[in-house]
Scaffold this active site. Structure first.
Site, PDB file in Angstrom:
ATOM      1  N   HIS A 170       0.868  -1.187   0.000  1.00  0.00           N
ATOM      2  CA  HIS A 170       0.000   0.000   0.000  1.00  0.00           C
ATOM      3  C   HIS A 170       0.903   1.234   0.000  1.00  0.00           C
ATOM      4  O   HIS A 170       1.685   1.451   0.928  1.00  0.00           O
ATOM      5  CB  HIS A 170      -0.926   0.026   1.217  1.00  0.00           C
ATOM      6  CG  HIS A 170      -1.876   1.182   1.195  1.00  0.00           C
ATOM      7  ND1 HIS A 170      -3.109   1.123   0.568  1.00  0.00           N
ATOM      8  CD2 HIS A 170      -1.776   2.446   1.704  1.00  0.00           C
ATOM      9  CE1 HIS A 170      -3.726   2.285   0.708  1.00  0.00           C
ATOM     10  NE2 HIS A 170      -2.933   3.103   1.381  1.00  0.00           N
ATOM     11  N   CYS A 171       0.805   2.030  -1.058  1.00  0.00           N
ATOM     12  CA  CYS A 171       1.663   3.200  -1.217  1.00  0.00           C
ATOM     13  C   CYS A 171       0.953   4.421  -0.622  1.00  0.00           C
ATOM     14  O   CYS A 171      -0.102   4.833  -1.116  1.00  0.00           O
ATOM     15  CB  CYS A 171       1.972   3.432  -2.694  1.00  0.00           C
ATOM     16  SG  CYS A 171       3.081   4.821  -2.989  1.00  0.00           S
ATOM     17  N   ILE A 172       1.531   4.990   0.422  1.00  0.00           N
ATOM     18  CA  ILE A 172       0.909   6.150   1.060  1.00  0.00           C
ATOM     19  C   ILE A 172       1.031   7.390   0.182  1.00  0.00           C
ATOM     20  O   ILE A 172       0.200   8.300   0.259  1.00  0.00           O
ATOM     21  CB  ILE A 172       1.533   6.411   2.441  1.00  0.00           C
ATOM     22  CG1 ILE A 172       3.052   6.642   2.316  1.00  0.00           C
ATOM     23  CG2 ILE A 172       1.256   5.249   3.384  1.00  0.00           C
ATOM     24  CD1 ILE A 172       3.706   7.056   3.612  1.00  0.00           C
TER      25      ILE A 172
END
Length: 345
Positions: free
Chosen positions: A193-195
């Site tokens: 999950h890329c913030i």
């Protein structure tokens, strides 16, 4: 104070009605990150346009040079938004499409295009990217369960089925999928999950993510070269201009090192057909736990891995677990004959 608070609430409700995404705290955080990223890009470009007279002069002497730089600048930003807005591929959508296709097949006499054998199961499902309701989990779920169970090695028991069922979504997960707690959905070929993008990286947008890293790395490298050329020029400048450029160049160097390492890491994942989650948590994934660390179970060779990654992302591909014979073949060391016969490809 009450009057001010009431007016603030009125203005907030009006903004939320005009922009529903702002009513969600996560949506506001993602919007803030995207605006900060755009501002950061514009700031680095603005310093060149304001202080670097030689760069501005190239608009007339070397327009192709400046044009290529601006094209890369726009392409990197566009790729960022394309990646963040692309669905990573959700298990719920794939399950819905399987159930809808099963209903259509039962209502017609057309033979199914999906192979019935559990060996070498290659299932391709068209996904439109929309989010379906969770009511599909209660209807026609047997076809999805049967399909997913055929992707795992034979001899699976009911206890294994419980291990493969997501406790949050209550659906059976195909191999390489994982539930993302930030998105609250199960993602196909979950990577991470890329913030910074505000979304998961999975089967649907991993290729776009790699291209974004490639373009952003090239943009940072080119910008750094322009900044260093600006510092080496003999044109007299004020001390605060030097200070601003040096600070921005130091920050850009950190970004460049991080992006370059990330690009190399994801390139390694592409040529070996792995994901970040599979590489980092391999010992915790039940169906990968007993496989040799030096064996890449989903790899089909470098060339086919790259081809599937770049050119075969228009549909959802449910990849089966390799058989014991395939794993034994993958674990065999390469020889000169294997190289000549392109076994590695």
């Amino acid at each position: 104070m009450d009057v001010v608070r009431d007016k603030w609430d009125l203005v907030s409700h009006s903004c939320f009605r005009l922009f529903p995404c702002l009513s969600d705290p996560v949506g506001r955080s993602d919007l803030g990150l995207r605006l900060a990223l755009v501002f950061l890009h514009l700031m680095y470009l603005g310093v060149l346009l304001v202080f670097d007279k030689e760069f501005v002069h190239k608009f007339t002497t070397d327009p192709w040079y400046v044009g290529l730089y601006l094209l890369l600048f726009v392409a990197a930003l566009a790729q960022y938004f394309f990646t963040s807005c692309t669905s990573p591929g959700y298990v719920l959508d794939a399950m819905r499409d399987v159930n809808e296709g099963d209903t259509l097949c039962r209502g017609s006499s057309v033979a199914s295009k999906q192979p019935a054998s559990s060996k070498d199961v290659n299932v391709i499902i068209t996904v439109d990217g929309s989010n379906g309701g969770r009511s599909i989990m209660e209807s026609n779920g047997a076809s999805w369960t049967k399909l997913v169970m055929g992707l795992y090695p034979p001899g699976s028991s009911s206890s294994s089925l419980r291990n493969w069922t997501c406790t949050y979504c209550n659906i059976v997960q195909p191999p390489r999928s994982k539930h993302c707690h930030d998105c609250d959905k199960c993602v196909l070929q979950f990577d991470h999950h890329c913030i910074w993008l505000g979304t998961c990286i999975g089967q649907g947008n991993h290729c776009r993510f790699w291209w974004y890293l490639f373009e952003e790395t090239g943009l940072c490298l080119w910008t750094g070269i322009l900044y260093m050329a600006f510092l080496k020029s003999n044109v007299p400048k004020s001390w605060y201009v030097y200070l601003i450029v040096v600070l921005l160049l130091a920050t850009l160097s950190v970004f460049l090192i991080f992006l370059l390492l990330l690009l190399i890491f994801h390139s390694y994942l592409v040529i070996t057909n792995q994901t970040t989650y599979e590489l980092v948590r391999r010992r915790r994934i039940p169906y990968l736990r007993n496989i040799n660390q030096r064996v890449y179970p989903f790899s089909k060779g470098v060339c086919r891995n790259v081809y599937n990654f770049c050119c075969n992302r228009r549909s959802t591909y449910l990849e089966p677990m390799p058989t014991a014979e395939e794993l034994e073949e993958k674990s065999r060391p390469y020889t000169c004959l294997d190289v000549l016969s392109c076994r590695c490809c």
